[in-house]
Scaffold this active site. Structure first.
Site, PDB file in Angstrom:
ATOM      1  N   ASP A 204       0.452  -1.113   0.099  1.00  0.00           N
ATOM      2  CA  ASP A 204       0.195   0.073  -0.230  1.00  0.00           C
ATOM      3  C   ASP A 204       1.103   1.124   0.302  1.00  0.00           C
ATOM      4  OD1 ASP A 204      -2.551  -0.661  -0.068  1.00  0.00           O
ATOM      5  OD2 ASP A 204      -3.274  -0.320   1.452  1.00  0.00           O
ATOM      6  N   LYS A 226      -0.426   2.066  -7.842  1.00  0.00           N
ATOM      7  CA  LYS A 226      -0.519   2.551  -8.567  1.00  0.00           C
ATOM      8  C   LYS A 226      -0.926   1.356 -10.092  1.00  0.00           C
ATOM      9  CE  LYS A 226       4.380   4.592  -8.559  1.00  0.00           C
ATOM     10  NZ  LYS A 226       5.900   4.594  -8.716  1.00  0.00           N
TER      11      LYS A 226
END
Length: 412
Positions: A204, A226
């Site tokens: 994360d 991402k």
């Protein structure tokens, strides 16, 4: 020997390190002070029938006796006290008494530790630790500081993954690991150990980045922040990354900030893995809701001040149709409210609480990047917190603490 002199080993150098099965066997400890107290815990956990003989005992030892964990005779040592014993510890503060205990033990062929002078006993207590089902013991020729230092280093190495406790690779599967509030030292021991064994890490944005720097070059790191296609699709992609890698025979760690189940969508990932038949281990983490206020000197509860605290997500505004929070009821509470993910909408939450009856003068503290060296704190009240956050340019990640304890300060 051609002139080569072989020195006789000292008693310290000839100790034979062995594990004793003391289950239901009588062990006698002489002395009731802190030296004896430190040894009792391991003896009790070993299943021994521990009997303490001492003129006086510490409150902790008295508590062990009251709980039925040991038996105690409050009196001086007497010859014959080792009758039926398998093991003994002489830890009184009287050297002549300790010597007499060792002498009786010698006659009876009972191994005896002499705490005040190890080389004059017939056994030495190692610096020890328990780790994941293993007992670790270190002897250093009577140098207790050295053995303790090495013991600690070994345990820390195992905890961090620098030392391997098995030659077997981790079994394929997923571990949901809470990384804690930000400081890499605040991940749990188990979390760090599993992280060190990972083949793949799905991390994360709020997972401590320093932990990723410790990984080996062969570990694949997937940045969950991402993964594209929006929030809902991103969670599906994260689930797929966990499942696909585990089914490919890899051990995957899903590294999250805080705790996996505190607004971390950890249970969604558990469900997805369960449906796919992938085994999952959940490792709780230290949640930022409690640890970040603590790092700023703020207790979420305090005797006589607040008897409850509530942790609330600020992901959606109070009037949003997806909101599940009863802000009117929340405003009527007298304790501590901790808001996560709320700093960008703080003016809406403050207004909702004031409209619900919470006094505008209620103390508030906003803590940005808690537990890190970049930690910042802004103090205000409900009436002024939104303006203060804007003026100080506070940005996520930040925790908002509302209630009487938010006004606590030890500053002069």
């Amino acid at each position: 020997m051609n002139g080569v002199r072989v020195s006789e080993p000292t008693a310290d150098e000839t100790n034979y390190l062995v594990g004793l099965n003391l289950t239901d066997r009588r062990v006698v400890v002489f002395g009731g002070g802190t030296v004896a107290q430190r040894r009792l815990g391991l003896l009790i956990s070993s299943g021994a029938r521990v009997h303490v003989i001492s003129r006086a005992v510490t409150p902790a030892i008295e508590g062990m006796a009251t709980a039925g964990q040991i038996t105690v005779d409050e009196r001086p040592y007497q010859d014959g006290d080792l009758d039926g014993a398998w093991y003994a510890i002489a830890s009184t503060d009287e050297p002549e008494t300790n010597a007499a205990i060792v002498a009786e033990a010698e006659r009876r062929r009972i191994f005896c530790v002499r705490a005040d002078n190890a080389k004059h006993g017939t056994a030495v207590t190692p610096a020890s630790a328990e780790y994941d089902g293993m007992s670790i013991g270190i002897l250093a020729g009577g140098d207790h500081r050295r053995s303790a230092a090495v013991r600690t280093a070994v345990v820390e190495g195992l905890q961090s993954g620098l030392l391997a406790d098995t030659a077997e690779p981790a079994a394929p599967g997923v571990a949901l690991v809470g990384g804690g509030p930000g400081d890499p030292d605040l991940i749990t021991v188990r979390g760090r150990r599993l992280l060190a064994r990972a083949d793949v890490v799905v991390a994360d944005r709020l997972a401590p980045p320093e932990l990723l720097a410790e990984l080996g070059p062969d570990v694949e790191v997937i940045d969950a922040a991402k993964i594209p296609y929006g929030r809902a699709m991103a969670q599906e992609a994260i689930n797929a990354a966990l499942i696909d890698n585990a089914k490919a025979g890899k051990f995957v760690v899903r590294l999250k900030g805080g705790d996996p189940y505190v607004f971390g969508r950890g249970y969604e990932e558990l469900e997805a893995c369960a449906v796919a038949g992938v085994p999952v281990t959940v490792v709780p983490g230290i949640t930022s809701a409690i640890s970040v206020p603590s790092a700023a000197g703020i207790p979420v509860t305090h005797r006589g001040v607040t008897h409850e605290f509530v942790v609330v997500s600020g992901h959606v505004a109070p009037d949003h149709p997806d909101s599940l929070v009863d802000w009117s009821a929340l405003a009527k509470l007298r304790g501590t409210i901790v808001l996560l993910m709320a700093v960008e909408r703080i003016e809406l939450f403050a207004a909702a609480l004031i409209d619900g009856g919470r006094p505008a003068s209620t103390p508030v503290i906003v803590i940005q990047e808690g537990t890190l060296r970049t930690q910042r704190e802004v103090r205000a009240d409900l009436a002024t917190v939104a303006a203060r956050v804007k003026d100080e340019e506070i940005k996520p990640p930040a925790i908002v603490v509302i209630g009487p304890t938010a006004g606590f300060s030890l500053a002069g």
